[in-house]
Write a protein that holds these residues in place. Structure first.
Motif, PDB file in Angstrom:
ATOM      1  N   VAL A   1      -7.854  -0.838 -58.846  1.00  0.00           N
ATOM      2  CA  VAL A   1      -8.117  -2.248 -59.171  1.00  0.00           C
ATOM      3  C   VAL A   1      -9.275  -2.347 -60.154  1.00  0.00           C
ATOM      4  N   ALA A   2     -10.324  -1.584 -59.916  1.00  0.00           N
ATOM      5  CA  ALA A   2     -11.486  -1.601 -60.806  1.00  0.00           C
ATOM      6  C   ALA A   2     -11.096  -1.201 -62.223  1.00  0.00           C
ATOM      7  N   ALA A   3     -10.340  -0.122 -62.341  1.00  0.00           N
ATOM      8  CA  ALA A   3      -9.926   0.355 -63.666  1.00  0.00           C
ATOM      9  C   ALA A   3      -8.992  -0.640 -64.348  1.00  0.00           C
ATOM     10  N   ASN A   4      -8.085  -1.243 -63.578  1.00  0.00           N
ATOM     11  CA  ASN A   4      -7.170  -2.228 -64.161  1.00  0.00           C
ATOM     12  C   ASN A   4      -7.922  -3.451 -64.666  1.00  0.00           C
ATOM     13  N   ILE A   5      -8.882  -3.929 -63.895  1.00  0.00           N
ATOM     14  CA  ILE A   5      -9.684  -5.083 -64.336  1.00  0.00           C
ATOM     15  C   ILE A   5     -10.404  -4.729 -65.629  1.00  0.00           C
ATOM     16  N   ARG A   6     -11.041  -3.579 -65.655  1.00  0.00           N
ATOM     17  CA  ARG A   6     -11.786  -3.147 -66.840  1.00  0.00           C
ATOM     18  C   ARG A   6     -10.864  -3.002 -68.057  1.00  0.00           C
ATOM     19  N   ASP A   7      -9.704  -2.369 -67.848  1.00  0.00           N
ATOM     20  CA  ASP A   7      -8.761  -2.175 -68.955  1.00  0.00           C
ATOM     21  C   ASP A   7      -8.235  -3.497 -69.494  1.00  0.00           C
ATOM     22  N   ILE A   8      -7.819  -4.380 -68.595  1.00  0.00           N
ATOM     23  CA  ILE A   8      -7.265  -5.669 -69.020  1.00  0.00           C
ATOM     24  C   ILE A   8      -8.329  -6.502 -69.709  1.00  0.00           C
ATOM     25  N   ARG A   9      -9.527  -6.519 -69.139  1.00  0.00           N
ATOM     26  CA  ARG A   9     -10.624  -7.296 -69.736  1.00  0.00           C
ATOM     27  C   ARG A   9     -10.938  -6.777 -71.129  1.00  0.00           C
ATOM     28  N   SER A  10     -10.973  -5.475 -71.301  1.00  0.00           N
ATOM     29  CA  SER A  10     -11.260  -4.891 -72.611  1.00  0.00           C
ATOM     30  C   SER A  10     -10.151  -5.208 -73.606  1.00  0.00           C
ATOM     31  N   THR A  11      -8.906  -5.139 -73.158  1.00  0.00           N
ATOM     32  CA  THR A  11      -7.770  -5.443 -74.015  1.00  0.00           C
ATOM     33  C   THR A  11      -7.833  -6.887 -74.510  1.00  0.00           C
ATOM     34  N   LYS A  12      -8.303  -7.786 -73.654  1.00  0.00           N
ATOM     35  CA  LYS A  12      -8.387  -9.203 -74.011  1.00  0.00           C
ATOM     36  C   LYS A  12      -9.688  -9.533 -74.738  1.00  0.00           C
TER      37      LYS A  12
ATOM     38  N   GLY B 132     -19.311  -6.580 -62.494  1.00  0.00           N
ATOM     39  CA  GLY B 132     -19.674  -5.215 -62.872  1.00  0.00           C
ATOM     40  C   GLY B 132     -19.540  -4.243 -61.712  1.00  0.00           C
ATOM     41  N   LYS B 133     -19.948  -4.671 -60.533  1.00  0.00           N
ATOM     42  CA  LYS B 133     -19.843  -3.794 -59.358  1.00  0.00           C
ATOM     43  C   LYS B 133     -18.391  -3.600 -58.940  1.00  0.00           C
TER      44      LYS B 133
END
Length: 121
Positions: free
Chosen positions: A7-18, A37-38
């Motif tokens: 979940v953490a990695a998916n949030i980070r990846d999606i946020r970066s993509t957007k 961030g946490k």
């Protein structure tokens, strides 16, 4: 991979993509930036309400946060006995017939392609 890490990695990846930074995503999701961030670093477990808010901020279905990452999909394909990387680097899956028609140099070819004579060595 643990669910919290996924979940953490998916949030980070999606946020970066957007092209959203943590602060903007947190503001839209109505949570503290430090908390986002946490969560992204898998240091805190997020409630479903928080994950739903983050998913809404990222404009994705909340189930996207739980799905396998692209690199996990590639690894799953790699473990498939029919998986073979192509010469172009793209992943391909071979059929039983193609495996039977493997050239002597290890390259796959289709019926009528000329076999090993047409493939560079």
């Amino acid at each position: 991979m643990k669910l919290r890490n996924r979940v953490a990695a998916n949030i980070r990846d999606i946020r970066s993509t957007k092209a959203l930074n943590q602060e903007a995503a947190a503001r839209i999701a109505h949570v503290d930036r430090a908390h986002v961030g946490k969560i992204e670093n898998a240091r805190h477990a997020a409630s479903l309400a928080t994950l739903e808010g983050i998913a809404n901020a990222l404009d994705v279905d909340p189930t996207k946060l739980f799905g396998p990452r692209e690199c996990e999909k590639v690894l799953a394909k790699r473990d498939d006995p029919n998986f073979r990387p192509s010469q172009s680097g793209q992943a391909t899956t071979t059929t039983a017939k193609q495996r039977e028609e493997t050239c002597g140099n290890g390259r796959f070819h289709l019926s009528g392609c000329g076999g090993a004579r047409t493939h560079p060595r």
